[in-house]
Structure formats: C-alpha cells, structure tokens
Design an enzyme around this catalytic site. Structure first.
Site, mmCIF file in Angstrom:
data_model
loop_
_atom_site.group_PDB
_atom_site.id
_atom_site.type_symbol
_atom_site.label_atom_id
_atom_site.label_comp_id
_atom_site.label_asym_id
_atom_site.label_seq_id
_atom_site.Cartn_x
_atom_site.Cartn_y
_atom_site.Cartn_z
ATOM 1 N N ARG A 90 41.081 40.418 39.030
ATOM 2 C CA ARG A 90 40.731 41.950 39.015
ATOM 3 C C ARG A 90 39.221 40.941 38.503
ATOM 4 O O ARG A 90 38.876 41.012 37.080
ATOM 5 C CB ARG A 90 41.319 42.615 38.366
ATOM 6 C CG ARG A 90 40.789 44.137 37.882
ATOM 7 C CD ARG A 90 41.296 45.693 36.984
ATOM 8 N NE ARG A 90 42.296 45.341 37.469
ATOM 9 C CZ ARG A 90 43.305 46.075 36.872
ATOM 10 N NH1 ARG A 90 42.595 46.775 35.050
ATOM 11 N NH2 ARG A 90 44.383 45.798 37.370
ATOM 12 N N HIS A 135 43.699 41.127 33.436
ATOM 13 C CA HIS A 135 43.662 40.784 34.761
ATOM 14 C C HIS A 135 41.663 39.889 35.495
ATOM 15 O O HIS A 135 42.283 39.136 36.148
ATOM 16 C CB HIS A 135 43.325 42.180 36.077
ATOM 17 C CG HIS A 135 44.990 42.947 35.639
ATOM 18 N ND1 HIS A 135 46.148 42.094 36.972
ATOM 19 C CD2 HIS A 135 45.252 43.494 34.822
ATOM 20 C CE1 HIS A 135 46.972 43.314 36.482
ATOM 21 N NE2 HIS A 135 47.126 44.151 35.342
ATOM 22 N N GLU A 200 53.726 49.603 30.450
ATOM 23 C CA GLU A 200 53.651 49.428 31.777
ATOM 24 C C GLU A 200 54.835 48.709 32.087
ATOM 25 O O GLU A 200 54.134 47.276 31.862
ATOM 26 C CB GLU A 200 52.126 48.846 31.890
ATOM 27 C CG GLU A 200 51.364 49.983 31.720
ATOM 28 C CD GLU A 200 49.806 48.759 32.328
ATOM 29 O OE1 GLU A 200 48.514 49.890 32.123
ATOM 30 O OE2 GLU A 200 49.412 48.004 32.465
ATOM 31 N N HIS A 203 53.295 45.384 34.436
ATOM 32 C CA HIS A 203 52.002 44.203 33.808
ATOM 33 C C HIS A 203 52.649 43.395 33.202
ATOM 34 O O HIS A 203 53.200 43.383 32.352
ATOM 35 C CB HIS A 203 51.527 45.195 32.486
ATOM 36 C CG HIS A 203 50.447 44.253 32.396
ATOM 37 N ND1 HIS A 203 48.721 45.052 32.905
ATOM 38 C CD2 HIS A 203 49.913 43.072 31.749
ATOM 39 C CE1 HIS A 203 48.054 44.503 31.955
ATOM 40 N NE2 HIS A 203 48.329 43.444 30.785
#
Length: 221
Positions: A90, A135, A200, A203
């Site tokens: 990301r 990320h 999460e 994740h």
C-alpha cells in the site's frame, strides 16, 4: 539552464515513485491460482472511492512474502481451497489519504457498512487506522480463504475491513463454522511465517520482513 535542471529533477522525482523497487514482485505471476480483489482500487471500501496510489489492479509484495504465500496456497489447495487477497503493498500516499479522510467527520458514506458501532473520530484511537502501515513495507497482506469449487469466500463471521469487535481474533460470538474457518486461516498463515493482528482476522505480516523500517510510496501501475 535552471529550467532544464528543474525539469530533470521533477522527472527523476516522479520516476522514483513510479518504478517498482528491487525486491518486489507481481504476486499474481508468482502464486498459481491466486484470487485478488484489491478493494482500494475501486469503490467497495470504507472510504467509498478509489484510493490514491492504486492506479492498477496489481498486487505487489516483497519476494519473501510471495514465497511464503505460495506455500500457504499449496497447503490450501490440498483441501480444495485457495487464498484471496484484498490488499498487499500500500503506497504511503494511500495511508495519508486515510489520515485526511479520518479527520473529515462529516464524510460517513460507508459508516453503516464498515464501522457502524465505532465513531469515526475514534478510528485512530481504537487502532483501525494508523499514520504508518505495515502494508507500505510490502510484507503485510489482507487475506481470506476461498472455496475452489464455488469461488465463494469462507464465512469468517465479519466482512473484510469491518471495524468492530466482531473482527477481533478473540471474538467468540461466532458459529462453530465461523470459528473453524478463522482457525484454519490463522493456523495456515502462522505456520508459514506470518504474524497476525489482534483486531483484524484478515491481517498478517511476514515475521522476517525484508524492509522492516522502510515505508514505500511507489504508485501501483
């Protein structure tokens, strides 16, 4: 002469943020039968629109992460399953966009879908959004498991990117099937060199990531 040097500088600056750095790979070419749905490339995400830096539907990961996921994929395929990835590398500019969006308290377009029980002003405090993301180091992935025959994701008890207690790993108000599916995902990922994130279920970060202190910002294109 100054104008020429300025243009050279701008071109070089732009280029350094568009080229894929050495050590990254296109995961779709590295992992057979991998399902990919980059949510931040489109509109089905908690912001409700494409996110900065996602200019193409390409999943980039560090090479060691792709290697580890290939092992996960092989294990799952023995049981008629496969991985589906919602996000990998990301760009930092995407994280910056999340930060800006989180301060716009009136922009709650996707609240009912992704964070109905959490006040938007508390997303930072409760650990759902951060100023830096693993990320951006290229070795963190958001994943689930898909049935190879139907193409449908297994029921994990809450949707991907749902901000709330039902997404926490230790949440126990689930059906036996949902608990079993979560255990499967956690076990296969941890067994192959990943660590999880308690809030999460989707994740995971490679334990021995190659760029533990580098936050990349090259555009996905």
């Amino acid at each position: 002469m100054k104008s020429f040097l300025f243009l050279v500088f701008i071109f070089g600056y732009s280029l350094c943020f568009s080229q894929v750095p050495e050590g990254f790979v296109d995961a779709s070419k590295y992992i057979p039968n991998l399902e990919i749905e980059l949510r931040y490339f489109g509109y089905n995400n908690f912001v409700g629109r494409p996110i900065h830096g996602y200019d193409a539907h390409i999943l980039y990961l560090t090479k060691p992460t792709a290697k580890a996921l290939r092992k996960v994929q092989k294990e799952l395929e023995h049981d008629g399953l496969c991985l589906k990835i919602y996000d990998g590398y990301r760009p930092q500019r995407a994280v910056n966009m999340f930060m800006t969006w989180a301060q716009e308290f009136n922009d709650t377009l996707k609240k009912n879908t992704f964070y109905p029980q959490v006040k938007k002003k508390n997303l930072f405090k409760e650990g759902y959004i951060a100023t830096k993301s693993g990320h951006s180091r290229g070795s963190t992935v958001d994943v689930t498991v898909v049935d190879l025959k139907t193409g449908e994701p297994l029921d994990m008890g809450s949707p991907y990117d749902f901000f709330g207690r039902s997404s926490w790993i230790d949440y126990d108000q689930l059906t036996e099937e949902q608990k079993s599916n979560r255990r499967l995902l956690q076990m296969v990922m941890l067994r192959n060199g990943f660590k999880n994130y308690s809030k999460e279920w989707w994740h995971f970060t490679l334990k021995n990531e190659p760029f533990p202190n580098t936050y990349f910002d090259f555009i996905i294109k």
